[in-house]
Motif scaffolding. Structure first.
Motif, mmCIF file in Angstrom:
data_model
loop_
_atom_site.group_PDB
_atom_site.id
_atom_site.type_symbol
_atom_site.label_atom_id
_atom_site.label_comp_id
_atom_site.label_asym_id
_atom_site.label_seq_id
_atom_site.Cartn_x
_atom_site.Cartn_y
_atom_site.Cartn_z
ATOM 1 N N ASN A 104 0.855 -1.183 0.000
ATOM 2 C CA ASN A 104 0.000 0.000 0.000
ATOM 3 C C ASN A 104 0.891 1.233 0.000
ATOM 4 O O ASN A 104 1.875 1.301 0.732
ATOM 5 N N SER A 105 0.556 2.203 -0.832
ATOM 6 C CA SER A 105 1.253 3.487 -0.854
ATOM 7 C C SER A 105 0.333 4.474 -1.553
ATOM 8 O O SER A 105 -0.867 4.224 -1.692
ATOM 9 N N GLY A 106 0.879 5.586 -1.996
ATOM 10 C CA GLY A 106 0.068 6.559 -2.703
ATOM 11 C C GLY A 106 0.920 7.712 -3.183
ATOM 12 O O GLY A 106 1.999 7.983 -2.643
ATOM 13 N N VAL A 107 0.440 8.380 -4.224
ATOM 14 C CA VAL A 107 1.051 9.610 -4.716
ATOM 15 C C VAL A 107 0.024 10.711 -4.498
ATOM 16 O O VAL A 107 -1.055 10.688 -5.084
ATOM 17 N N LYS A 108 0.363 11.648 -3.623
ATOM 18 C CA LYS A 108 -0.560 12.738 -3.317
ATOM 19 C C LYS A 108 -0.141 14.025 -4.038
ATOM 20 O O LYS A 108 1.034 14.218 -4.347
ATOM 21 N N TYR A 109 -1.121 14.880 -4.264
ATOM 22 C CA TYR A 109 -0.865 16.173 -4.905
ATOM 23 C C TYR A 109 -1.732 17.237 -4.245
ATOM 24 O O TYR A 109 -2.676 16.930 -3.528
ATOM 25 N N PHE A 110 -1.380 18.487 -4.440
ATOM 26 C CA PHE A 110 -1.974 19.605 -3.699
ATOM 27 C C PHE A 110 -1.832 19.365 -2.192
ATOM 28 O O PHE A 110 -2.763 19.593 -1.423
ATOM 29 N N VAL A 111 -0.657 18.880 -1.799
ATOM 30 C CA VAL A 111 -0.389 18.597 -0.386
ATOM 31 C C VAL A 111 0.019 19.887 0.320
ATOM 32 O O VAL A 111 0.932 20.596 -0.107
ATOM 33 N N PHE A 127 -3.598 9.704 -5.547
ATOM 34 C CA PHE A 127 -3.642 8.659 -6.565
ATOM 35 C C PHE A 127 -3.248 7.379 -5.835
ATOM 36 O O PHE A 127 -2.099 7.217 -5.434
ATOM 37 N N GLN A 128 -4.206 6.478 -5.654
ATOM 38 C CA GLN A 128 -3.956 5.286 -4.848
ATOM 39 C C GLN A 128 -2.982 4.329 -5.531
ATOM 40 O O GLN A 128 -3.089 4.047 -6.727
ATOM 41 N N VAL A 129 -2.021 3.832 -4.742
ATOM 42 C CA VAL A 129 -1.054 2.828 -5.185
ATOM 43 C C VAL A 129 -1.243 1.625 -4.271
ATOM 44 O O VAL A 129 -0.952 1.702 -3.077
ATOM 45 N N LEU A 130 -1.732 0.505 -4.818
ATOM 46 C CA LEU A 130 -2.178 -0.600 -3.963
ATOM 47 C C LEU A 130 -2.179 -1.931 -4.701
ATOM 48 O O LEU A 130 -2.453 -1.995 -5.898
ATOM 49 N N ASP A 131 -1.890 -2.991 -3.961
ATOM 50 C CA ASP A 131 -2.124 -4.349 -4.444
ATOM 51 C C ASP A 131 -3.583 -4.672 -4.133
ATOM 52 O O ASP A 131 -3.925 -5.052 -3.017
ATOM 53 N N ASP A 132 -4.445 -4.530 -5.129
ATOM 54 C CA ASP A 132 -5.890 -4.715 -4.922
ATOM 55 C C ASP A 132 -6.245 -6.128 -4.465
ATOM 56 O O ASP A 132 -7.221 -6.332 -3.742
ATOM 57 N N VAL A 148 -6.298 0.663 -6.705
ATOM 58 C CA VAL A 148 -5.204 1.312 -7.428
ATOM 59 C C VAL A 148 -5.726 2.233 -8.535
ATOM 60 O O VAL A 148 -6.655 1.893 -9.263
ATOM 61 N N GLY A 149 -5.125 3.415 -8.630
ATOM 62 C CA GLY A 149 -5.499 4.399 -9.637
ATOM 63 C C GLY A 149 -6.637 5.309 -9.240
ATOM 64 O O GLY A 149 -6.864 6.341 -9.878
ATOM 65 N N SER A 150 -7.370 4.948 -8.182
ATOM 66 C CA SER A 150 -8.521 5.734 -7.745
ATOM 67 C C SER A 150 -8.098 7.053 -7.116
ATOM 68 O O SER A 150 -6.958 7.216 -6.672
ATOM 69 N N LEU A 151 -9.031 8.012 -7.076
ATOM 70 C CA LEU A 151 -8.875 9.179 -6.222
ATOM 71 C C LEU A 151 -9.289 8.701 -4.844
ATOM 72 O O LEU A 151 -10.474 8.518 -4.573
ATOM 73 N N TYR A 152 -8.330 8.452 -4.000
ATOM 74 C CA TYR A 152 -8.532 7.706 -2.759
ATOM 75 C C TYR A 152 -9.731 8.186 -1.944
ATOM 76 O O TYR A 152 -9.863 9.369 -1.633
ATOM 77 N N ASP A 153 -10.608 7.253 -1.626
ATOM 78 C CA ASP A 153 -11.795 7.436 -0.800
ATOM 79 C C ASP A 153 -12.840 8.360 -1.425
ATOM 80 O O ASP A 153 -13.816 8.723 -0.764
ATOM 81 N N LEU A 154 -12.647 8.715 -2.701
ATOM 82 C CA LEU A 154 -13.595 9.612 -3.359
ATOM 83 C C LEU A 154 -14.143 9.043 -4.668
ATOM 84 O O LEU A 154 -15.357 8.909 -4.827
#
Length: 250
Positions: A104-111, A127-132, A148-154
């Motif tokens: 599990n990880s992630g790439v965030k933007y507008f932080v 941007f979710q980075v995950l082993d689904d 993976v690839g989702s806008l996390y939790d949205l």
């Protein structure tokens, strides 16, 4: 006849041309305004979130890859997240990531590094980075919006095709004005308008509705922010991280 032979030779040369070296820019990309965020050798341009320097342990550069070591799976509690020195507003961000099993990880933007520092990761769109298949977070949230690839939790990634564990995936976040897109392996999987009524309704149904996420302005609507790579206590690899600043959409 000679022209046809020459064309065939040129086509053959292009077909067998060596692939671009990782963590480099072509002359065309440089002319277009692309900038490397990771040079493949150093951590220049990055620092720990809420810190003045890069973490002394946990994150490392190995064989042209920026990687976070395996820990205990907790969010931002070990080596901690890392962020770019620079902030960005309108951009085309591209990167490659490789997962290990169950990661599990992630790439965030507008932080934005809001105070006081949150217990977990710095606030930002992700941007979710995950082993689904192996990580339980894939089955949490709503309608697959933590995969993976989702806008996390949205917003869940649609019609995606992730690579197998151990293979490189290509991620992309495109932002122009309020318009945002997520791309995974060359396919657009998420599209939305930041700050729109629909976006705010999604935030109101997510974990981001809590006051902590909104006390310094509505969640996800900062005019600019850092790019963040998340430490979630799992081994993940990144490379070919580059960005192209864009003009705001009129």
């Amino acid at each position: 006849m000679k022209t046809l032979i020459l064309s065939a030779l040129v086509a053959a040369f292009v077909a067998f041309e060596k692939p671009q070296t990782p963590n480099t820019l072509t002359a065309k990309e440089k002319k277009e305004g692309w900038k490397l965020l990771f040079d493949g050798k150093t951590t220049k341009g990055w620092r720990g979130a809420y810190k003045d320097a890069f973490p002394t342990a946990g994150w490392s550069v190995q064989d042209g890859m920026l990687t976070i070591e395996k820990a205990d799976g907790r969010e931002s509690r070990n080596a901690g997240d890392i962020v770019t020195d620079e902030e960005f507003s309108n951009f085309d961000l591209q990167f490659e990531f490789k997962l290990t099993e169950g990661a599990n990880s992630g790439v965030k933007y507008f932080v934005v590094e809001q105070q006081p520092k949150p217990a977990g990761s710095a606030f930002g769109l992700e941007f979710q980075v995950l082993d689904d298949d192996k990580h339980p977070d894939a089955k949490m949230g709503r309608n697959g919006n933590r995969t993976v690839g989702s806008l996390y939790d949205l917003i869940p990634a649609k019609d995606k095709a992730a690579k197998a564990i151990g293979e490189w995936n290509q991620g992309r976040v495109l932002v122009r004005g309020t318009h945002v897109e997520h791309w995974l392996n060359g396919k657009k999987v998420v599209e939305y308008e930041r700050g729109s009524e629909a976006f705010r309704e999604m935030v109101a149904q997510s974990k981001y509705k809590t006051p902590d996420y909104n006390k310094n302005g509505r969640f996800g609507e900062a005019p600019k922010g850092h790019i963040l790579l998340q430490d979630h206590g799992d081994r993940v690899y990144f490379r070919n991280i580059k960005i192209k600043p864009l003009e705001a959409r009129m």
